[in-house]
Write a protein that holds these residues in place. Sequence first.
Motif, short mmCIF file in Angstrom:
data_model
loop_
_atom_site.label_atom_id
_atom_site.label_comp_id
_atom_site.label_asym_id
_atom_site.label_seq_id
_atom_site.Cartn_x
_atom_site.Cartn_y
_atom_site.Cartn_z
N GLY A 103 54.07 26.70 -26.21
CA GLY A 103 53.76 27.39 -24.94
C GLY A 103 53.86 28.90 -25.08
N PHE A 104 53.10 29.63 -24.25
CA PHE A 104 53.28 31.08 -24.21
C PHE A 104 53.13 31.59 -22.79
CE2 PHE A 104 48.61 31.06 -25.39
CZ PHE A 104 48.14 31.72 -24.26
N ARG A 105 53.62 32.81 -22.56
CA ARG A 105 53.49 33.44 -21.25
C ARG A 105 53.24 34.93 -21.50
NH1 ARG A 105 58.61 32.99 -17.75
NH2 ARG A 105 57.83 30.93 -17.21
N VAL A 106 52.30 35.47 -20.74
CA VAL A 106 52.02 36.91 -20.89
C VAL A 106 52.18 37.59 -19.54
CG1 VAL A 106 50.32 38.62 -21.63
CG2 VAL A 106 50.30 36.36 -22.68
N ILE A 107 52.90 38.70 -19.54
CA ILE A 107 53.07 39.47 -18.29
C ILE A 107 52.52 40.87 -18.51
CG2 ILE A 107 54.72 40.33 -16.59
CD1 ILE A 107 56.72 38.26 -17.90
N SER A 108 51.64 41.30 -17.58
CA SER A 108 51.13 42.67 -17.65
C SER A 108 51.80 43.47 -16.55
CB SER A 108 49.63 42.68 -17.42
OG SER A 108 48.99 41.97 -18.44
N GLU A 109 52.21 44.68 -16.90
CA GLU A 109 52.89 45.48 -15.90
C GLU A 109 52.34 46.89 -15.87
OE1 GLU A 109 57.11 45.76 -16.46
OE2 GLU A 109 57.32 47.00 -14.66
N MET A 110 52.07 47.37 -14.64
CA MET A 110 51.59 48.73 -14.50
C MET A 110 52.37 49.32 -13.35
SD MET A 110 47.71 49.60 -14.36
CE MET A 110 47.00 51.01 -15.00
N LEU A 131 49.41 50.65 -18.91
CA LEU A 131 49.64 49.22 -18.78
C LEU A 131 50.45 48.74 -19.98
CD1 LEU A 131 48.64 46.45 -17.33
CD2 LEU A 131 47.08 46.37 -19.27
N LEU A 132 51.53 48.00 -19.69
CA LEU A 132 52.33 47.47 -20.79
C LEU A 132 52.41 45.96 -20.64
CD1 LEU A 132 53.84 48.77 -23.18
CD2 LEU A 132 55.94 48.15 -21.97
N CYS A 133 52.26 45.26 -21.74
CA CYS A 133 52.29 43.80 -21.66
C CYS A 133 53.41 43.24 -22.50
CB CYS A 133 50.97 43.21 -22.15
SG CYS A 133 49.62 43.69 -21.09
N GLU A 134 53.95 42.13 -22.03
CA GLU A 134 54.97 41.44 -22.81
C GLU A 134 54.57 39.97 -22.95
OE1 GLU A 134 59.69 41.54 -22.48
OE2 GLU A 134 58.78 39.87 -21.42
N ALA A 135 54.67 39.46 -24.16
CA ALA A 135 54.35 38.05 -24.38
C ALA A 135 55.58 37.33 -24.90
CB ALA A 135 53.21 37.92 -25.37
#
Length: 533
Positions: A403-410, A416-420
């Motif tokens: 499984g994976f999850r990606v979060i984009s934050e601005m 824009l910074l993303c964390e997976a």
Amino acid sequence: MHTSDKKISIYDTTLRDGAQTMGISFSTNDKLIIAEALDRLRIDYIEGGWPGSNPKDDQFFREIRTKNLRHSQVVAFGSTRRKILSCSKDTLIQALVESKARYITIVAKTWDFHVTHALNISLNDNLTLVYDTIAYLKDKGRAVFFDAEHFFDGYKANNDYSLQVIGKACSAGADMIVLCDTNGGTMPQEVETVIEKIKHGVPVPIGVHFHNDAGMAVANSLIAVRAGAVSIQGTANGYGERCGNANLMTLIPNLVHKYGYRCSAGHSLVHLTEVSRLISETANLAHDERAPYVGGNSFAHKAGFHVSGLQKNTKTYEHIDPALVGNRRKVLVSELSGKSNILFKAQELGINLTNRATLPAELLRKIKKLEEEGFQFEAAEGSFELLIREATGEYKPFFKLKGFRVISEMSGSTKLLCEATIKVEVDGVIEHTAANGYGPVEALDHALRKALEKFYPEINELQLSDYKVRVLNEKGGTGSAVRVLIDQKRKTEHWGTVGVSTDIIEASWQALVDGIEYMLFKKKEHSAKRKKP
Ligand SMILES: [Zn+2]
């Protein structure tokens, strides 16, 4: 093929005219790399640039002297002296002398309209400048080529004056007269007529220089040679201002393999594709895959019946053997494919499918179904090979995604910074990691590598070299399916992979995983081969 004993010299101006291409900016080091590659191709003359016009060109002439070129002669390019200065006082003429090049090309106008309207000098003054400059450089012991700028247009407007300029250059001692089609609009039959008419009045060898504004630069060069020219100027990959110059990568094989002329580069044509690609890379321009002889598609076959024809005899769909120009045959797998493409491709990969009666037909069905969904394997050979190897049972995935999850934050004005975060399983061991990136795909790529590096440290040698997204059914708006093509490389090897989904992250994930799986598969295959006694 008609054969001729005539020897043609090839003059490359990639480093001067080619440097005028939109998007090209050669450093001195780039120029040295290109000059050495052209020398490997045994190009007779390499025009290095215009000494005195910029520091990079001066540095090139200093450094190229230390390189020991095996075949090519380096040529310095310049204009006639300025009207108000004598040659010994004109810094640009002095820079030519100081370049220490044994060969110098001097350009001057041969079109009366340009002399009076662009240079703003009298027609007579122009003749004096041509004579003085050439005589001065000859006196310094240099060979001088005279570039008759706008010659074909000038001849049309005022043939008497254009011939007077050439006559002056010859009487000053020019070693060659180069007829230039600077605006690139002249047609082949005009070239032929003009050269036939004037050649007997020119006491020195005739060269030609064509621009490609009407798409005729290569054709014009070839017809000029048939009419009497013995030297051709052009550029690697046809680089040059506007529509470019005569493309030497097309011209030289035509000259040698279609007309049977002799030229030094004719003995080095097996390096042609490699040199052409190296120069694209050095120029930082995408290589033209549809270019004659040297493109990735120049010998690529897609239709099934073409491939079955090729298997009987390659002459059925190839005008020459690709190996003659250092290129290779490529068989594309696509919905136009027949079983013969699959068999051919498998054979190329070293997989024997001949004893697997039903497998080729099964694979073909599978590929056609995937292509209906939007997959495309022409640029994704990595994914294609995995597909075959999976069908033959040779390949099993190296890891399982849990499984994976990606979060984009601005927030505010920050980027824009993303964390997976990702969970994978390798041989029953679960690894759970997180990583950041400047986009969801990069974050996912980082997290996946971090999770896998403990099991497969070689993953750190992997580089992502290209990433392309194409929307498949545009009418679907933001709900459309997308196809992602990824190119990855490790050391000198590179491979493409593909993914398709209505979700761009999922499509990217598929392509990314295929690329990593492919590398791990190849590595394993390689070490298995080495272990074999
Ligand atoms: Zn030019």
